[in-house]
Design a protein around this motif. Structure first.
Motif, PDB file in Angstrom:
ATOM      1  N   TYR A  82       0.836  -1.214   0.000  1.00  0.00           N
ATOM      2  CA  TYR A  82       0.000   0.000   0.000  1.00  0.00           C
ATOM      3  C   TYR A  82       0.862   1.253   0.000  1.00  0.00           C
ATOM      4  N   PHE A  83       1.832   1.305   0.907  1.00  0.00           N
ATOM      5  CA  PHE A  83       2.651   2.514   1.013  1.00  0.00           C
ATOM      6  C   PHE A  83       3.478   2.743  -0.255  1.00  0.00           C
ATOM      7  N   HIS A  84       3.944   1.651  -0.868  1.00  0.00           N
ATOM      8  CA  HIS A  84       4.700   1.791  -2.117  1.00  0.00           C
ATOM      9  C   HIS A  84       3.797   2.327  -3.225  1.00  0.00           C
ATOM     10  N   PHE A  85       2.572   1.800  -3.296  1.00  0.00           N
ATOM     11  CA  PHE A  85       1.627   2.269  -4.314  1.00  0.00           C
ATOM     12  C   PHE A  85       1.360   3.763  -4.142  1.00  0.00           C
ATOM     13  N   VAL A  86       1.101   4.197  -2.916  1.00  0.00           N
ATOM     14  CA  VAL A  86       0.811   5.608  -2.667  1.00  0.00           C
ATOM     15  C   VAL A  86       2.019   6.476  -3.027  1.00  0.00           C
ATOM     16  N   GLU A  87       3.213   6.019  -2.702  1.00  0.00           N
ATOM     17  CA  GLU A  87       4.419   6.771  -3.073  1.00  0.00           C
ATOM     18  C   GLU A  87       4.511   6.955  -4.582  1.00  0.00           C
ATOM     19  N   ARG A  88       4.243   5.877  -5.321  1.00  0.00           N
ATOM     20  CA  ARG A  88       4.317   5.952  -6.784  1.00  0.00           C
ATOM     21  C   ARG A  88       3.249   6.908  -7.337  1.00  0.00           C
ATOM     22  N   VAL A  89       2.052   6.847  -6.757  1.00  0.00           N
ATOM     23  CA  VAL A  89       0.963   7.723  -7.196  1.00  0.00           C
ATOM     24  C   VAL A  89       1.317   9.188  -6.937  1.00  0.00           C
ATOM     25  N   ARG A  90       1.856   9.459  -5.763  1.00  0.00           N
ATOM     26  CA  ARG A  90       2.232  10.846  -5.426  1.00  0.00           C
ATOM     27  C   ARG A  90       3.357  11.330  -6.343  1.00  0.00           C
ATOM     28  N   ALA A  91       4.313  10.452  -6.625  1.00  0.00           N
ATOM     29  CA  ALA A  91       5.419  10.821  -7.511  1.00  0.00           C
ATOM     30  C   ALA A  91       4.923  11.136  -8.913  1.00  0.00           C
ATOM     31  N   ALA A  92       3.774  10.537  -9.279  1.00  0.00           N
ATOM     32  CA  ALA A  92       3.187  10.792 -10.598  1.00  0.00           C
ATOM     33  C   ALA A  92       2.322  12.049 -10.597  1.00  0.00           C
ATOM     34  N   GLY A  93       2.303  12.762  -9.472  1.00  0.00           N
ATOM     35  CA  GLY A  93       1.575  14.021  -9.406  1.00  0.00           C
ATOM     36  C   GLY A  93       0.116  13.907  -9.033  1.00  0.00           C
ATOM     37  N   CYS A  94      -0.294  12.745  -8.501  1.00  0.00           N
ATOM     38  CA  CYS A  94      -1.696  12.518  -8.133  1.00  0.00           C
ATOM     39  C   CYS A  94      -1.828  12.578  -6.610  1.00  0.00           C
ATOM     40  N   ASP A  95      -2.729  13.414  -6.121  1.00  0.00           N
ATOM     41  CA  ASP A  95      -2.811  13.611  -4.669  1.00  0.00           C
ATOM     42  C   ASP A  95      -4.154  13.225  -4.063  1.00  0.00           C
ATOM     43  N   ILE A  96      -5.006  12.487  -4.788  1.00  0.00           N
ATOM     44  CA  ILE A  96      -6.297  12.122  -4.198  1.00  0.00           C
ATOM     45  C   ILE A  96      -6.084  11.101  -3.079  1.00  0.00           C
ATOM     46  N   PRO A  97      -6.935  11.112  -2.038  1.00  0.00           N
ATOM     47  CA  PRO A  97      -6.805  10.135  -0.953  1.00  0.00           C
ATOM     48  C   PRO A  97      -6.974   8.700  -1.461  1.00  0.00           C
ATOM     49  N   VAL A  98      -6.175   7.793  -0.919  1.00  0.00           N
ATOM     50  CA  VAL A  98      -6.259   6.368  -1.261  1.00  0.00           C
ATOM     51  C   VAL A  98      -6.569   5.610   0.028  1.00  0.00           C
ATOM     52  N   ILE A  99      -7.793   5.113   0.144  1.00  0.00           N
ATOM     53  CA  ILE A  99      -8.263   4.453   1.362  1.00  0.00           C
ATOM     54  C   ILE A  99      -8.002   2.951   1.252  1.00  0.00           C
ATOM     55  N   PRO A 100      -7.294   2.351   2.209  1.00  0.00           N
ATOM     56  CA  PRO A 100      -7.053   0.908   2.150  1.00  0.00           C
ATOM     57  C   PRO A 100      -8.345   0.104   2.341  1.00  0.00           C
ATOM     58  N   GLY A 101      -8.544  -0.896   1.494  1.00  0.00           N
ATOM     59  CA  GLY A 101      -9.636  -1.843   1.664  1.00  0.00           C
ATOM     60  C   GLY A 101      -9.200  -2.970   2.593  1.00  0.00           C
ATOM     61  N   ILE A 102     -10.021  -3.282   3.590  1.00  0.00           N
ATOM     62  CA  ILE A 102      -9.650  -4.245   4.626  1.00  0.00           C
ATOM     63  C   ILE A 102     -10.586  -5.451   4.584  1.00  0.00           C
ATOM     64  N   MET A 103     -10.016  -6.625   4.408  1.00  0.00           N
ATOM     65  CA  MET A 103     -10.800  -7.857   4.377  1.00  0.00           C
ATOM     66  C   MET A 103     -10.559  -8.656   5.661  1.00  0.00           C
ATOM     67  N   PRO A 104     -11.574  -8.821   6.511  1.00  0.00           N
ATOM     68  CA  PRO A 104     -11.416  -9.691   7.680  1.00  0.00           C
ATOM     69  C   PRO A 104     -11.143 -11.128   7.235  1.00  0.00           C
ATOM     70  N   ILE A 105     -10.375 -11.857   8.032  1.00  0.00           N
ATOM     71  CA  ILE A 105     -10.119 -13.267   7.739  1.00  0.00           C
ATOM     72  C   ILE A 105     -11.139 -14.088   8.508  1.00  0.00           C
ATOM     73  N   THR A 106     -12.094 -14.673   7.792  1.00  0.00           N
ATOM     74  CA  THR A 106     -13.127 -15.502   8.423  1.00  0.00           C
ATOM     75  C   THR A 106     -13.078 -16.907   7.813  1.00  0.00           C
ATOM     76  N   ASN A 107     -13.741 -17.099   6.668  1.00  0.00           N
ATOM     77  CA  ASN A 107     -13.673 -18.391   5.987  1.00  0.00           C
ATOM     78  C   ASN A 107     -12.395 -18.415   5.153  1.00  0.00           C
ATOM     79  N   PHE A 108     -11.369 -19.101   5.657  1.00  0.00           N
ATOM     80  CA  PHE A 108     -10.053 -18.987   5.039  1.00  0.00           C
ATOM     81  C   PHE A 108     -10.001 -19.645   3.658  1.00  0.00           C
ATOM     82  N   ALA A 109     -10.674 -20.776   3.490  1.00  0.00           N
ATOM     83  CA  ALA A 109     -10.664 -21.454   2.186  1.00  0.00           C
ATOM     84  C   ALA A 109     -11.269 -20.554   1.110  1.00  0.00           C
ATOM     85  N   ASN A 110     -12.382 -19.907   1.440  1.00  0.00           N
ATOM     86  CA  ASN A 110     -13.007 -18.993   0.488  1.00  0.00           C
ATOM     87  C   ASN A 110     -12.110 -17.790   0.203  1.00  0.00           C
TER      88      ASN A 110
END
Length: 275
Positions: free
Chosen positions: A174-202
């Protein structure tokens, strides 16, 4: 101020819809900024998405419907946007969407998410706040991260206000992606998507399909627990809580929780983080 939001997918039955309304009531008590509602390939869940959006609106919460452009005409998308505006909705998650089975690449009048963002701006100006997708570990159909960054910047230039990422379990990606985006001149917020671990096989099956990496050490530890569901749940909760803390401590502007239409996994993370 950090931004926190929660995602649902449309239920397939009326019983499921009733359960989802109860989940929305309980998670709504946490005070998220908005709930988002997913939308199937080629609009395959259009009616159910609209029904879920109306249900959540009726509970008094802000809703951001997902809208994908693959397989739909400008007119169809425009009519849905007009309806959402009439319902009082002011936020859209604009996506290209997955290609429905049997369809060729680039089908439709708006073949890419950037095209959809431009169209929303053309039709409704600044009425909608537009969220787009981001892929810290690279889109599964992309050749390399560089092209991913260019596509992302194009969506921002087309009029996107902020982004929500595909889920991941490695904060550095995530942090690397945001660094690359900022270096490309893009400053919009990037919100991390969080997936809980419940059914691990799925989770593993879905992750392999969408290009999200489940770390080898996590897979090995879960395998070691065998059929001990309680230990798997506790371990998963600890792993994802630690990830969320790393992200927030590192400057992430908020978190977007993929609830999987369940109350407890998101609620547990929320409590652990003291949100």
């Amino acid at each position: 101020m950090s931004h926190f939001s929660i995602e649902f997918f449309p239920a397939k039955t009326e019983v499921g819809a009733g359960k989802l309304r109860e989940v929305a009531r309980r998670l709504g008590e946490l005070g998220p900024e908005f709930f988002s509602v997913t939308y199937g390939a080629g609009g395959s869940t259009r009616d159910r998405t609209l029904g879920t959006v109306k249900d959540v609106l009726a509970l008094g919460y802000d809703v951001a419907p997902h809208l994908s452009c693959i397989g739909d005409s400008r007119e169809e998308i425009g009519e849905l946007l007009d309806l959402y505006r009439e319902l009082g909705i002011s936020r859209i998650v604009a996506l290209r969407g997955d290609l429905p089975s049997g369809m060729g690449r680039g089908l439709g009048e708006l073949p890419y998410a950037a095209d959809l963002v431009r169209y929303i701006r053309e039709r409704h100006g600044d009425h909608f706040r537009i969220e787009v997708a981001a892929y810290p570990e690279c889109h599964p159909q992309s050749g390399d991260l560089g092209s991913d960054i260019r596509h992302f910047v194009t969506k921002a230039q087309a009029g996107a206000d902020s982004a929500i990422t595909q889920y991941f379990f490695n904060a550095d990606s995530y942090f690397h992606f945001v660094e690359r985006v900022r270096a490309a001149g893009c400053d919009i917020p990037v919100i991390p998507g969080i997936m809980p671990i419940t059914n691990f096989a799925n989770l593993v099956r879905f992750s392999d399909a969408c290009g999200a990496e489940v770390p080898r050490w996590v897979r090995k530890q879960v395998t070691a627990y065998g059929d001990d569901a309680a230990s798997i749940q506790q371990f998963g909760e600890e792993v994802v809580t630690r990830l969320c803390r790393q992200l927030l401590d590192g400057g992430a502007p908020g978190l977007h929780f993929y609830s999987m239409n369940q109350t407890e996994p998101t609620l547990a993370l929320w409590r652990n983080l003291g949100l």
